[in-house]
Design a protein around this motif. Structure first.
Motif, PDB file in Angstrom:
ATOM      1  N   GLU A  73       0.816  -1.202   0.000  1.00 43.58           N
ATOM      2  CA  GLU A  73       0.000   0.000   0.000  1.00 43.58           C
ATOM      3  C   GLU A  73       0.856   1.261   0.000  1.00 43.58           C
ATOM      4  O   GLU A  73       0.377   2.344   0.321  1.00 43.58           O
ATOM      5  N   LEU A  74       2.105   1.139  -0.369  1.00 46.04           N
ATOM      6  CA  LEU A  74       3.009   2.281  -0.375  1.00 46.04           C
ATOM      7  C   LEU A  74       3.256   2.745  -1.800  1.00 46.04           C
ATOM      8  O   LEU A  74       3.670   1.964  -2.654  1.00 46.04           O
ATOM      9  N   MET A  75       2.996   4.025  -2.068  1.00 47.28           N
ATOM     10  CA  MET A  75       3.268   4.570  -3.386  1.00 47.28           C
ATOM     11  C   MET A  75       4.768   4.701  -3.562  1.00 47.28           C
ATOM     12  O   MET A  75       5.460   5.299  -2.748  1.00 47.28           O
ATOM     13  N   MET A  76       5.272   4.136  -4.673  1.00 47.25           N
ATOM     14  CA  MET A  76       6.707   4.110  -4.925  1.00 47.25           C
ATOM     15  C   MET A  76       7.133   5.078  -6.020  1.00 47.25           C
ATOM     16  O   MET A  76       8.247   5.590  -5.996  1.00 47.25           O
ATOM     17  N   GLY A  77       6.273   5.299  -6.997  1.00 48.15           N
ATOM     18  CA  GLY A  77       6.658   6.149  -8.112  1.00 48.15           C
ATOM     19  C   GLY A  77       5.464   6.472  -8.981  1.00 48.15           C
ATOM     20  O   GLY A  77       4.337   6.024  -8.741  1.00 48.15           O
ATOM     21  N   SER A  78       5.708   7.277 -10.029  1.00 47.08           N
ATOM     22  CA  SER A  78       4.635   7.641 -10.949  1.00 47.08           C
ATOM     23  C   SER A  78       5.220   7.986 -12.310  1.00 47.08           C
ATOM     24  O   SER A  78       6.437   8.201 -12.448  1.00 47.08           O
ATOM     25  N   VAL A  79       4.352   8.066 -13.307  1.00 49.55           N
ATOM     26  CA  VAL A  79       4.772   8.419 -14.663  1.00 49.55           C
ATOM     27  C   VAL A  79       3.555   8.938 -15.415  1.00 49.55           C
ATOM     28  O   VAL A  79       2.415   8.557 -15.118  1.00 49.55           O
ATOM     29  N   THR A  80       3.796   9.830 -16.386  1.00 49.38           N
ATOM     30  CA  THR A  80       2.730  10.368 -17.217  1.00 49.38           C
ATOM     31  C   THR A  80       2.934   9.936 -18.669  1.00 49.38           C
ATOM     32  O   THR A  80       4.057   9.991 -19.180  1.00 49.38           O
ATOM     33  N   LEU A  81       1.849   9.508 -19.322  1.00 50.34           N
ATOM     34  CA  LEU A  81       1.872   9.060 -20.709  1.00 50.34           C
ATOM     35  C   LEU A  81       1.102  10.041 -21.585  1.00 50.34           C
ATOM     36  O   LEU A  81       0.088  10.602 -21.151  1.00 50.34           O
ATOM     37  N   ALA A  82       1.590  10.235 -22.796  1.00 50.90           N
ATOM     38  CA  ALA A  82       0.910  11.116 -23.740  1.00 50.90           C
ATOM     39  C   ALA A  82       1.162  10.633 -25.158  1.00 50.90           C
ATOM     40  O   ALA A  82       2.184  10.010 -25.440  1.00 50.90           O
ATOM     41  N   GLU A  83       0.228  10.930 -26.041  1.00 45.39           N
ATOM     42  CA  GLU A  83       0.385  10.598 -27.450  1.00 45.39           C
ATOM     43  C   GLU A  83       0.552  11.873 -28.269  1.00 45.39           C
ATOM     44  O   GLU A  83       0.362  12.989 -27.765  1.00 45.39           O
ATOM     45  N   HIS A  84       0.902  11.713 -29.521  1.00 55.15           N
ATOM     46  CA  HIS A  84       1.126  12.827 -30.437  1.00 55.15           C
ATOM     47  C   HIS A  84      -0.053  13.802 -30.414  1.00 55.15           C
ATOM     48  O   HIS A  84      -1.205  13.391 -30.505  1.00 55.15           O
ATOM     49  N   GLY A 116      -0.973  15.567 -27.869  1.00 51.70           N
ATOM     50  CA  GLY A 116      -1.462  15.785 -26.519  1.00 51.70           C
ATOM     51  C   GLY A 116      -0.767  16.946 -25.832  1.00 51.70           C
ATOM     52  O   GLY A 116       0.367  17.309 -26.174  1.00 51.70           O
ATOM     53  N   VAL A 117      -1.428  17.536 -24.845  1.00 49.11           N
ATOM     54  CA  VAL A 117      -0.890  18.680 -24.121  1.00 49.11           C
ATOM     55  C   VAL A 117       0.465  18.365 -23.499  1.00 49.11           C
ATOM     56  O   VAL A 117       1.360  19.209 -23.466  1.00 49.11           O
ATOM     57  N   TRP A 118       0.642  17.124 -23.027  1.00 50.23           N
ATOM     58  CA  TRP A 118       1.857  16.763 -22.305  1.00 50.23           C
ATOM     59  C   TRP A 118       2.886  16.044 -23.180  1.00 50.23           C
ATOM     60  O   TRP A 118       3.876  15.540 -22.682  1.00 50.23           O
ATOM     61  N   ALA A 119       2.648  16.008 -24.467  1.00 55.78           N
ATOM     62  CA  ALA A 119       3.606  15.371 -25.374  1.00 55.78           C
ATOM     63  C   ALA A 119       4.651  16.386 -25.827  1.00 55.78           C
ATOM     64  O   ALA A 119       4.316  17.467 -26.301  1.00 55.78           O
ATOM     65  N   ASP A 120       5.916  16.047 -25.661  1.00 51.52           N
ATOM     66  CA  ASP A 120       7.011  16.913 -26.102  1.00 51.52           C
ATOM     67  C   ASP A 120       7.621  16.446 -27.421  1.00 51.52           C
ATOM     68  O   ASP A 120       7.934  17.251 -28.292  1.00 51.52           O
ATOM     69  N   VAL A 121       7.828  15.132 -27.556  1.00 49.98           N
ATOM     70  CA  VAL A 121       8.568  14.623 -28.708  1.00 49.98           C
ATOM     71  C   VAL A 121       7.825  13.560 -29.503  1.00 49.98           C
ATOM     72  O   VAL A 121       8.321  13.100 -30.528  1.00 49.98           O
TER      73      VAL A 121
END
Length: 260
Positions: A154-165, A167-172
């Motif tokens: 029950e311990l949060m260890m990490g996170s990540v964000t995904l985006a496609e072409h 999308g607001v959070w897509a850089d490359v």
């Protein structure tokens, strides 16, 4: 991916993010979760160590190794031989699970994002430009893109964000590409396999989406651990996607890609 769940026990990692432990948490749930986390890392079920060896491992958490060693024994996380010569781990290390982030995760995602970047020395303090911007970005990333969290127990260890072409959070990301950004692991649980688990889950997600043929990312060329992680996962340099942010003309972000 596992089913979503809400828990306050993931906040126990904060006790390890404040520096060496001087005392255990007062709340029973937090105390038990913290001892679980420490036991998983220093002496998981079936492993053994003598007292000097266990003390050496515990020094990563506290200067008062005697206090923490006694707590692990008293709370049933570690068994001490009658003659005191050997300690045996009793807590089975849970598997890392990955699930979509929920609104209730936002504060913890923001905290571990800042903590991981600062611990790695990527920024001098939490008020540094880019870090200041992403320190409150969890809600936007979750609603405007897709964010996952990794947990052990029950311990949060990490996170990540995904985006496609597009999308607001897509850089490359280009057409047919899945990009991941802001992959972070709480410094309290570094070297836990969380980063590798997240990367593998992202690759599996890319294969699951029929319109995706490649997973891409960009990272600071000076972040050695991150570059090593991606190369070990089979990513190849993709210099066509190298870029420099407008706000940081001195910064070169390296592109990586892996076909799926």
């Amino acid at each position: 991916m596992s089913h979503p769940r809400t828990t306050s026990r993931s906040l126990v990692a904060r006790f390890l993010g404040r520096g060496p432990l001087e005392r255990l948490p007062k709340r029973p749930d937090d105390r038990e979760a913290l001892l679980d986390l420490i036991a998983w890392q220093v002496l998981p079920a079936g492993s053994t160590e003598d007292e000097p060896g266990l003390n050496l491992r515990l020094r990563g958490f506290t200067e008062d190794t005697a206090m923490l060693r006694r707590a692990l024994v008293d709370h049933g996380r570690v068994e001490r031989a009658k003659d005191g010569s050997l300690y045996t781990g009793l807590v089975q290390r849970p598997e890392i699970t990955i699930r979509p982030a929920q609104e209730s995760d936002d504060a913890e995602i923001n905290r571990l994002t800042v903590a991981s970047y600062l611990e790695a020395g990527h920024f001098p303090d939490a008020k540094s430009g880019y870090l200041l911007r992403i320190s409150t970005s969890a809600s936007a990333r979750r609603t405007e893109a897709e964010t996952w969290v990794a947990e052990r127990g029950e311990l949060m260890m990490g996170s990540v964000t995904l985006a496609e072409h597009g999308g607001v959070w897509a850089d490359v990301a280009g057409p047919g590409e899945l990009e991941f950004r802001l992959l972070t692991v709480d410094p309290a649980v570094q070297r836990s396999g969380t980063g590798r688990a997240l990367v593998q889950a992202i690759l599996e997600e890319g294969r699951r989406r029929p319109h995706i043929h490649r997973v891409v990312l960009s990272t600071n060329q000076e972040w050695t651990a991150a570059n090593d992680l991606y190369r070990e996962a089979g990513f190849q340099r993709f210099p066509e996607r190298d870029w420099t942010p407008e706000a940081r003309p001195d910064l070169i972000l390296r592109g990586y890609a892996k076909d799926v």
